[in-house]
Design a protein around this motif. Structure first.
Motif, short mmCIF file in Angstrom:
data_model
loop_
_atom_site.label_atom_id
_atom_site.label_comp_id
_atom_site.label_asym_id
_atom_site.label_seq_id
_atom_site.Cartn_x
_atom_site.Cartn_y
_atom_site.Cartn_z
N ARG A 221 -7.04 -65.18 -7.69
CA ARG A 221 -5.92 -64.24 -7.75
C ARG A 221 -5.37 -64.15 -9.17
O ARG A 221 -4.71 -63.20 -9.52
N GLY A 222 -5.62 -65.17 -9.94
CA GLY A 222 -5.14 -65.20 -11.32
C GLY A 222 -6.25 -65.69 -12.24
O GLY A 222 -7.41 -65.32 -12.09
N GLN A 223 -5.89 -66.55 -13.17
CA GLN A 223 -6.85 -67.08 -14.14
C GLN A 223 -7.23 -68.51 -13.75
O GLN A 223 -6.42 -69.25 -13.21
N GLU A 224 -8.47 -68.87 -14.04
CA GLU A 224 -8.93 -70.24 -13.80
C GLU A 224 -9.71 -70.71 -15.02
O GLU A 224 -10.61 -70.03 -15.49
N LEU A 225 -9.33 -71.89 -15.52
CA LEU A 225 -10.09 -72.56 -16.56
C LEU A 225 -10.74 -73.79 -15.95
O LEU A 225 -10.07 -74.54 -15.22
N THR A 226 -12.00 -74.01 -16.25
CA THR A 226 -12.70 -75.20 -15.77
C THR A 226 -13.40 -75.86 -16.94
O THR A 226 -14.10 -75.20 -17.71
N LEU A 227 -13.21 -77.16 -17.06
CA LEU A 227 -13.87 -77.95 -18.11
C LEU A 227 -14.65 -79.07 -17.43
O LEU A 227 -14.07 -79.88 -16.70
N VAL A 228 -15.95 -79.14 -17.67
CA VAL A 228 -16.78 -80.17 -17.05
C VAL A 228 -16.64 -81.48 -17.84
O VAL A 228 -16.76 -81.50 -19.07
N LEU A 229 -16.39 -82.57 -17.10
CA LEU A 229 -16.21 -83.88 -17.70
C LEU A 229 -17.35 -84.82 -17.39
O LEU A 229 -17.60 -85.79 -18.11
N SER A 230 -18.05 -84.59 -16.30
CA SER A 230 -19.19 -85.44 -15.91
C SER A 230 -20.08 -84.63 -14.97
O SER A 230 -19.59 -83.79 -14.21
N GLY A 231 -21.39 -84.88 -15.03
CA GLY A 231 -22.31 -84.12 -14.19
C GLY A 231 -22.43 -82.68 -14.67
O GLY A 231 -22.17 -82.39 -15.85
N ALA A 232 -22.79 -81.79 -13.76
CA ALA A 232 -22.95 -80.39 -14.12
C ALA A 232 -22.89 -79.54 -12.87
O ALA A 232 -23.14 -80.01 -11.76
N TYR A 233 -22.53 -78.27 -13.04
CA TYR A 233 -22.60 -77.32 -11.93
C TYR A 233 -23.23 -76.01 -12.41
O TYR A 233 -23.30 -75.73 -13.61
N HIS A 234 -23.70 -75.27 -11.42
CA HIS A 234 -24.27 -73.95 -11.67
C HIS A 234 -23.46 -72.92 -10.89
O HIS A 234 -22.93 -73.22 -9.82
N ASP A 235 -23.36 -71.71 -11.41
CA ASP A 235 -22.89 -70.58 -10.61
C ASP A 235 -23.64 -69.35 -11.06
O ASP A 235 -24.65 -69.45 -11.78
N GLU A 236 -23.17 -68.18 -10.63
CA GLU A 236 -23.88 -66.94 -10.91
C GLU A 236 -23.94 -66.63 -12.41
O GLU A 236 -24.73 -65.79 -12.85
N THR A 237 -23.11 -67.31 -13.20
CA THR A 237 -23.07 -67.00 -14.63
C THR A 237 -23.83 -68.00 -15.49
O THR A 237 -24.01 -67.75 -16.68
N GLY A 238 -24.27 -69.13 -14.92
CA GLY A 238 -25.02 -70.07 -15.74
C GLY A 238 -24.81 -71.51 -15.31
O GLY A 238 -24.31 -71.81 -14.23
N ARG A 239 -25.23 -72.42 -16.21
CA ARG A 239 -25.09 -73.86 -15.98
C ARG A 239 -23.99 -74.41 -16.89
O ARG A 239 -23.90 -74.06 -18.07
N PHE A 240 -23.16 -75.30 -16.32
CA PHE A 240 -22.04 -75.88 -17.05
C PHE A 240 -22.13 -77.40 -16.95
O PHE A 240 -22.08 -77.96 -15.85
N ALA A 241 -22.27 -78.06 -18.10
CA ALA A 241 -22.38 -79.51 -18.16
C ALA A 241 -21.23 -80.08 -18.98
O ALA A 241 -20.34 -79.33 -19.42
#
Ligand SMILES: [Zn+2]
Length: 228
Positions: A159-179
């Motif tokens: 509904r608004g803005q979301e910031l996500t910062l990866v600290l350990s491990g990694a995730y994937h979504d439709e936009t790419g991989r984030f480690a």
């Protein structure tokens, strides 16, 4: 190894000029502590801002014109030049000088008063856990999230803005991989379904200014219980 995904220039500039709220500033400061690229960008912004405040100088030939115009616009806006809430230490993602067992970079660890094992983790659905981080910024929620290895988060938008910062491990979504060290900015235009990589839990710092908007009815029904 440096981060692959960085905060936008607009967000970095808001951070540099003290125009970010506490939670957002904490996320940017923590990323910058792990990212030499953003450390250099911030140093350039601060140098330009300092020069403009000291005298009515023109940008050097080597100065990025777009960056110059952004700084000038901000300064002409009578924006307060308060320092950000957390100043990053000079570290890079692959050469941290913290204790071997430390997952949280120094700005975040100092802010919370300890590393992940000392924090009051609470269970969410699907095996996930969270630590809600208290800030003095009404309307903004900062939290640490631990997503089990291989787990999918229900598809959602914002509904608004979301910031996500990866600290350990990694995730994937439709936009790419984030480690570790990677930074993602999302708004209501994006629908995504992140999933954690196999073998290691994914721990992230997430900042939001409104609840997520889940796509499935089951997730919507569970949302009041899990509080995201
Ligand atoms: Zn960066």
């Amino acid at each position: 190894m440096n981060a692959f995904h960085h905060p936008s220039y607009a967000l970095l500039l808001d951070y540099a000029t003290g125009n970010l709220g506490e939670g957002w500033s904490l996320a940017v400061a923590t990323h910058v502590s792990m990212c030499s690229t953003c450390q250099e960008s911030l140093a350039e912004m601060e140098a330009i801002g300092g020069a403009m405040l000291a005298a009515d100088v023109k940008p050097a030939a080597s100065c990025d014109e777009d960056l110059w115009s952004r700084v000038a616009a901000c300064l002409n806006d009578d924006a307060p030049l308060a320092k950000p809430v957390a100043q990053p230490a000079a570290q890079s993602a692959g050469t941290q000088s913290v204790a071997k067992s430390s997952v949280l970079p120094a700005p975040l660890r100092d802010y919370l008063g300890g590393d992940i094992d000392a924090l009051p983790w609470r269970r969410l659905g699907l095996g996930a856990q969270q630590v809600v981080i208290e800030t003095r910024e009404p309307g903004t929620t900062a939290r640490l999230l631990r997503i089990p290895a291989g787990q999918r988060v229900p598809a959602h938008t914002h509904r608004g803005q979301e910031l996500t910062l990866v600290l350990s491990g990694a995730y994937h979504d439709e936009t790419g991989r984030f480690a570790r060290g990677d930074f993602q900015e999302l708004d209501s235009d994006v629908v995504h379904q992140p999933y954690a990589e196999q073998d290691i839990d994914c721990i992230c710092l997430a900042i939001t200014d409104a609840p997520l908007r889940f796509k499935s009815l089951a997730a919507q029904l569970a949302q009041p219980l899990i509080g995201i």
